[in-house]
Enzyme design. Sequence first.
Site, PDB file in Angstrom:
ATOM      1  N   HIS A 211       0.809  -1.218   0.000  1.00  8.39           N
ATOM      2  CA  HIS A 211       0.000   0.000   0.000  1.00  8.39           C
ATOM      3  C   HIS A 211       0.848   1.276   0.000  1.00  8.39           C
ATOM      4  O   HIS A 211       0.586   2.186   0.793  1.00  8.39           O
ATOM      5  CB  HIS A 211      -0.922   0.031   1.225  1.00  8.39           C
ATOM      6  CG  HIS A 211      -1.939  -1.063   1.261  1.00  8.39           C
ATOM      7  ND1 HIS A 211      -2.639  -1.407   2.400  1.00  8.39           N
ATOM      8  CD2 HIS A 211      -2.395  -1.894   0.287  1.00  8.39           C
ATOM      9  CE1 HIS A 211      -3.464  -2.398   2.138  1.00  8.39           C
ATOM     10  NE2 HIS A 211      -3.331  -2.723   0.856  1.00  8.39           N
ATOM     11  N   PRO A 212       1.836   1.421  -0.868  1.00  5.06           N
ATOM     12  CA  PRO A 212       2.633   2.659  -0.842  1.00  5.06           C
ATOM     13  C   PRO A 212       1.809   3.851  -1.327  1.00  5.06           C
ATOM     14  O   PRO A 212       1.101   3.775  -2.326  1.00  5.06           O
ATOM     15  CB  PRO A 212       3.784   2.347  -1.800  1.00  5.06           C
ATOM     16  CG  PRO A 212       3.237   1.327  -2.746  1.00  5.06           C
ATOM     17  CD  PRO A 212       2.289   0.500  -1.925  1.00  5.06           C
TER      18      PRO A 212
END
Length: 538
Positions: A472-473
């Site tokens: 989930h960057p």
Amino acid sequence: MGTFDYIVIGAGSAGCVVANRLAADRRNKVLVLEAGGRDDWIWFHIPVGYLFAIGNPRADWLFKTEPQPGLGGRALAYPRGKVLGGSSSINAMIYMRGQAADYDGWRQLGLSGWGWDEVLPYFLKHEDHIAPPPGGMHKSGGEWRVENPRVRWDILDAVRDAAEAAGIAKIADFNTGDNEGSAYFQVNQRRGRRLSAYRAFLKPLLERPDRENLRLEARVHVERIIVENGRAKAIEFTHGEEKLKAEVRGEIVLCAGAVASPLLLERSGIGSGARLQGLGIETVVDAPGVGENLQDHLQIRPVYKVHGVRTLNSDYAKVWRRPLMALEWAALRTGPLTMAPSQVGAFVKSAPHYATANLQFHFQPLSLDSWGSGLHPFDAFTASVCNLRPSSRGSVHLRSADPFDTPVISPNYFDTEEDRQVAVDALKLTRRIVAQAPLARFRPEEYMPGEAARTDAELLEAAAKLGTTIFHPVGTAKMGSDGDPTAVLDERLRVRGVSGLRVIDASVMPTITSGNTANPTMMIAEKGAAMLREDARR
């Protein structure tokens, strides 16, 4: 290559939505460029295919982080989708909006138009919910299908009962603005098949004969955006050995994601002047925030052996069962092959002082050492837990001026005392859930990290060994107010210092949302596309 009204860079979760909305006006000539390949592999479409896609060079760019001090010097695999649809073609398929407080927090940062009540219509605009309940929080008829899971596991029902016994209430829906509690995740599938952003938004348009205004090129690598007199005018890219250029009348829209978007900005001379100078890149706009503010959800993955109950581990180990699972999927679109990585989730506070849930559990009827490795040879479930709002901040930057060099990804996990304490508390809470009576009949045994870890120091060391990204960057080209010197974008997603250039993807988030980030990214794309259309009419 010609001149276009809009050039969209990236055909992932955001780019497919943006391209669809721009091309809806047939007067707009839209070019979409994607570095990945076609989605012509069966494991892009069978939901359980994530087990084979992640870590496979056909589907994954195979990025790695730098060694992380907070994880004992480990470097983590950092999966990103290498295919039309981007990471939506290999992700968990979980439909999750986050919490109302996430977006209200953005508005409180001075970003008008980004509060929960203001973004909810953009979630709804493309939603096609299988059974919208009353209340207006869901709708049907859009491109983006939301369905209930098509497989259930006794072990996960028992886990949910155990969570309830530990004080975590059962709820019906994670997507009403307050997701505290436990429920089955709803998924972005259509009748048991993965639904990627490409399949939902882009492919249907490309197949229509009246959409000649939309052009898609795959397996191309955009090297830089050309800025002349303060305006984005063109892009240079390669296709195989061929070097090409495309010019733009309107705007260039960067939708390459939280890893690739800041790299392209830097290659185009937009970034920290000192950093660019060190790479031999001429500075066009000195923007020190480019590539900074990286936030990610680090999952800690305790594994519990169980007895007397089925899990995917044993199902898959029985070779004779595999064709039966395949037949069930082919005939009925049900069964284990429809599985998202996680079926049951729970949101909870790690400590009472948090205003909203700050932990997310992903309970999985399977276990493995890492994504891309084989399943364990015994029955087990995984109680993955992540800190939803980490205070640690990292970065993504160019390693060199070579456009094909690997990025420098440094998430700085566990860089703050708060994040370290949340990790310890998360493991304690996991043990409390597993110790409840509803799980006792399956005799759970802690396989990882193991019951020998008891003190806070030992639990933190275990978290550092078990921690891995949950993919989930966000935040590496954040939007911010005029008074924020680290803001790369304004509230309309325009790159500060350059006209005709916007970023519309997960990198724009000033702070990470409290849950899986794919659907918030698509909401941003929907809202960003509306802004593009509004500004074009002015």
